[in-house]
Motif scaffolding. Structure first.
Motif, short mmCIF file in Angstrom:
data_model
loop_
_atom_site.label_atom_id
_atom_site.label_comp_id
_atom_site.label_asym_id
_atom_site.label_seq_id
_atom_site.Cartn_x
_atom_site.Cartn_y
_atom_site.Cartn_z
N UNK A 44 0.83 -1.12 -0.10
CA UNK A 44 -0.16 -0.06 0.07
C UNK A 44 0.93 1.42 -0.12
N UNK A 45 0.48 2.18 0.91
CA UNK A 45 1.35 3.43 0.82
C UNK A 45 2.35 3.20 1.58
N UNK A 46 2.96 2.04 1.92
CA UNK A 46 4.37 1.87 2.62
C UNK A 46 5.34 1.94 1.71
N UNK A 47 4.98 1.84 0.36
CA UNK A 47 6.22 1.67 -0.68
C UNK A 47 6.81 3.00 -0.82
N UNK A 48 7.89 3.38 -0.54
CA UNK A 48 8.76 4.36 -0.19
C UNK A 48 9.41 4.88 -1.66
N UNK A 49 9.99 3.96 -2.20
CA UNK A 49 10.74 4.06 -3.69
C UNK A 49 10.41 2.78 -4.61
N UNK A 155 21.84 -4.43 11.15
CA UNK A 155 20.72 -4.24 11.16
C UNK A 155 20.33 -2.91 10.89
N UNK A 156 19.05 -2.60 10.67
CA UNK A 156 18.70 -1.21 10.30
C UNK A 156 18.40 -0.27 11.86
N UNK A 157 18.37 0.87 11.61
CA UNK A 157 18.14 1.57 12.84
C UNK A 157 16.87 1.33 13.50
N UNK A 158 16.03 0.58 12.75
CA UNK A 158 14.60 0.21 13.33
C UNK A 158 14.64 -1.33 13.84
N UNK A 159 15.84 -1.93 13.71
CA UNK A 159 16.24 -3.08 14.23
C UNK A 159 16.02 -4.34 13.36
N UNK A 160 15.74 -4.15 12.01
CA UNK A 160 15.75 -5.19 10.99
C UNK A 160 16.91 -5.46 10.40
N UNK A 161 16.93 -6.88 10.46
CA UNK A 161 18.20 -7.53 10.09
C UNK A 161 18.61 -7.61 8.50
N UNK A 162 19.74 -7.22 8.03
CA UNK A 162 19.95 -7.59 6.78
C UNK A 162 21.03 -8.59 6.51
N UNK A 163 20.78 -9.83 5.92
CA UNK A 163 21.88 -10.57 5.31
C UNK A 163 22.42 -10.46 3.98
N UNK A 164 23.30 -9.85 3.70
CA UNK A 164 23.67 -9.78 2.13
C UNK A 164 24.34 -10.80 1.50
N UNK A 237 10.38 -0.08 1.19
CA UNK A 237 9.20 0.29 1.76
C UNK A 237 9.74 1.14 3.09
N UNK A 238 8.79 1.61 3.80
CA UNK A 238 8.95 2.16 4.99
C UNK A 238 9.58 1.61 5.84
N UNK A 239 9.62 0.12 6.04
CA UNK A 239 10.20 -0.69 6.78
C UNK A 239 11.78 -0.76 6.66
N UNK A 240 12.26 -0.11 5.36
CA UNK A 240 13.66 -0.35 5.09
C UNK A 240 14.63 0.22 6.23
N UNK A 241 14.15 1.16 7.09
CA UNK A 241 14.97 1.49 8.01
C UNK A 241 15.23 2.95 7.76
#
Length: 241
Positions: A44-49, A155-164, A237-241
């Motif tokens: 929904x509106x959570x798509x940032x880019x 981890x993003x500043x919101x705590x979401x983990x990234x495994x690249x 998305x808005x959850x990207x951090x």
């Protein structure tokens, strides 16, 4: 994992994606616009880019190893800097346009669980050591001159983990630990190559859209004969951090 197959309009689609990191959406037209539609339905509106879609066509293609979509491309359009890809795009959408006559099965792994299962010294490298994410691609037209420094697991500043997972990773310029970093990157490649053959395979139908949490899942496909085409779009998305 084998992602759940759900109608693009199913109210369970977002929950399935959140639960496992991957879902296959069905019932969408075979066209690039379906990727943006799927993103809108899921977020929904959570798509940032929403980055420009790209179409990939391969003939008698070799295997595509496990990877996360990641690139850093900024171009000049009429004197204005425009970002076409982002190193931390958090979801990727892939629509099968043309199925190969044989082969081309897809596979997905939960990268968080996989890296957590690695030997302690390799886990420590992934979480503690900075690398240049695209250092092996230096000189590729469109890539920024400034190295992109990061760790494989962050981890993003919101705590979401990234495994690249990128085959462009290289030691930082003049890093005194370059030999060690190169050796650890080689070990990671070996561990990925070890687990990849054992992953369950699944076959997309033409029009299916595979949606992946790009922070959590790595994906790939087997070799194929004949022509295979896909539309791909990455988003933040808005959850990207």
């Amino acid at each position: 994992m084998i992602p759940a197959r759900l109608s693009a309009t199913s109210p369970q689609a977002r929950a399935a994606l959140t639960g496992t990191g991957a879902v296959v959406l069905t019932g969408l037209p075979v066209e690039p616009g379906s990727l943006a539609v799927a993103a809108a339905v899921l977020f929904g509106s959570g798509v940032r880019e929403l980055y420009p879609h790209r179409t990939r066509r391969s003939v008698d293609g070799g295997p595509l190893p496990l990877h996360a979509d990641s690139f850093d491309v900024v171009v000049d359009v009429g004197g204005r800097q425009v970002r076409r890809r982002h190193p931390d795009e958090d979801f990727v959408l892939l629509q099968l346009v043309e199925q190969a006559p044989s082969g081309g099965e897809s596979f997905v792994v939960d990268a968080h669980a996989f890296t957590d299962s690695l030997p302690a010294d390799l886990r420590a490298f992934l979480t503690d050591v900075d690398v240049d994410l695209y250092g092996r691609w230096a000189g590729v037209r469109g890539l920024p001159a400034t190295p992109r420094v990061a760790r494989h697991v962050e981890h993003t500043r919101t705590g979401r983990r990234i495994t690249r997972r990128t085959d462009g990773a290289a030691p930082l310029h003049r890093d005194p630990r370059s030999d060690h970093v190169t050796a650890m990157l080689r070990r990671l490649d070996e561990e990925v190559a070890r687990v990849q053959p054992a992953l369950p395979r699944f076959r997309l139908d033409e029009g299916d859209v595979l949606v992946l949490d790009n922070y959590r899942c790595w994906h790939g496909r087997d070799a194929h004969t004949g022509t295979r085409s896909v539309h791909i779009q990455t988003i933040r998305t808005d959850d990207a951090g």
